[in-house]
Design a protein around this motif. Structure first.
Motif, PDB file in Angstrom:
ATOM      1  N   GLU A 174     -26.429  13.002 -12.956  1.00 40.65           N
ATOM      2  CA  GLU A 174     -25.394  12.047 -12.571  1.00 40.65           C
ATOM      3  C   GLU A 174     -25.376  10.836 -13.506  1.00 40.65           C
ATOM      4  O   GLU A 174     -26.417  10.327 -13.913  1.00 40.65           O
ATOM      5  CB  GLU A 174     -25.652  11.585 -11.136  1.00 40.65           C
TER       6      GLU A 174
ATOM      7  N   ASN B 200     -20.853  14.050 -12.224  1.00 43.57           N
ATOM      8  CA  ASN B 200     -21.978  14.958 -11.942  1.00 43.57           C
ATOM      9  C   ASN B 200     -22.740  14.541 -10.694  1.00 43.57           C
ATOM     10  O   ASN B 200     -23.974  14.508 -10.673  1.00 43.57           O
ATOM     11  CB  ASN B 200     -22.938  15.016 -13.135  1.00 43.57           C
TER      12      ASN B 200
ATOM     13  N   GLN C 160     -15.731  10.707  -7.386  1.00 44.32           N
ATOM     14  CA  GLN C 160     -16.139  10.798  -8.775  1.00 44.32           C
ATOM     15  C   GLN C 160     -14.990  10.412  -9.702  1.00 44.32           C
ATOM     16  O   GLN C 160     -13.841  10.305  -9.283  1.00 44.32           O
ATOM     17  CB  GLN C 160     -16.581  12.215  -9.091  1.00 44.32           C
TER      18      GLN C 160
ATOM     19  N   SER D 210     -26.569  15.433  -8.454  1.00 45.98           N
ATOM     20  CA  SER D 210     -27.445  16.095  -9.408  1.00 45.98           C
ATOM     21  C   SER D 210     -28.254  15.046 -10.161  1.00 45.98           C
ATOM     22  O   SER D 210     -27.915  13.854 -10.154  1.00 45.98           O
ATOM     23  CB  SER D 210     -26.631  16.927 -10.404  1.00 45.98           C
TER      24      SER D 210
END
Length: 208
Positions: free
Chosen positions: A207, A201, A147, A204
């Motif tokens: 995102e 995120n 991420q 989920s």
């Protein structure tokens, strides 16, 4: 801040996000043949291995945690993000996207696309069972599966020189639990890093 996505053609990332894992596994070899000779591309039900011309292997996984592929994707230019109510699946379709863009730029690294990373690295385990060592010279591996914009994770790597080299590009060492290179790198006895793919995120529907 000017949004770098303004006017950008993001049809490729939408196309990647809209496919199921098995469809992507079947589609990618056709794309790869534009850049590599047929005999350099190995395709199985668990992985795609492309034998490159430079001693670096790029790694990404083809599955996402979302049950269904993206049907609609939106570009929020004000906040400079892409998002989907189905979950964008950027973990790790963003990594696949980055690798394809690197090929467009003319580089020819080795590539390892694995299936079912989210289920414990099933594809990566099948890969090292077939390739216990690199088929072509490979100095290190870069997985594009983290991420954020500057995350870098090394897992059990004990190589200060390699970490300093990666950090010189602006990446910041972080902590991570698992990825395909945590299976492949120890088997190959090669330095490896998992770097940011640009999403937030993950895992989920929020995102981006």
């Amino acid at each position: 801040m000017e949004c770098k996505l303004s006017g950008y053609d993001y049809s490729l990332i939408y196309h990647l996000a809209s496919m199921r894992e098995k469809t992507l596994l079947k589609s990618l070899p056709r794309v790869l043949r534009h850049y590599y000779d047929e005999d350099k591309i190995v395709v199985t039900k668990d992985f795609i291995y492309v034998k490159g011309q430079i001693p670096v292997a790029l790694v990404a996984h083809l599955d996402t945690v979302h049950k269904d592929p993206v049907e609609t994707m939106y570009h929020d230019e004000k906040n400079c993000v892409l998002w989907s109510p189905e979950g964008i699946g950027a973990d790790d379709r963003a990594g696949v996207f980055v690798i394809l863009k690197i090929l467009e730029d003319g580089y020819r690294p080795s590539i390892i696309f694995c299936t079912e990373e989210e289920r414990g690295g099933i594809g990566a385990s099948a890969f090292v069972a077939k390739y216990s060592k690199p088929a072509v010279p490979t100095n290190f591996l870069i997985e594009i599966d983290r991420q954020g914009a500057d995350d870098a994770v090394y897992y059990d790597l004990d190589n200060e020189g390699f970490e300093n080299y990666i950090s010189s590009f602006g990446f910041v060492t972080d902590w991570g639990t698992f990825s395909d290179i945590s299976i492949i790198a120890p088997a190959w006895k090669r330095a490896a890093v998992n770097v940011a793919a640009g999403y937030l995120n993950e895992h989920s529907y929020a995102e981006t």
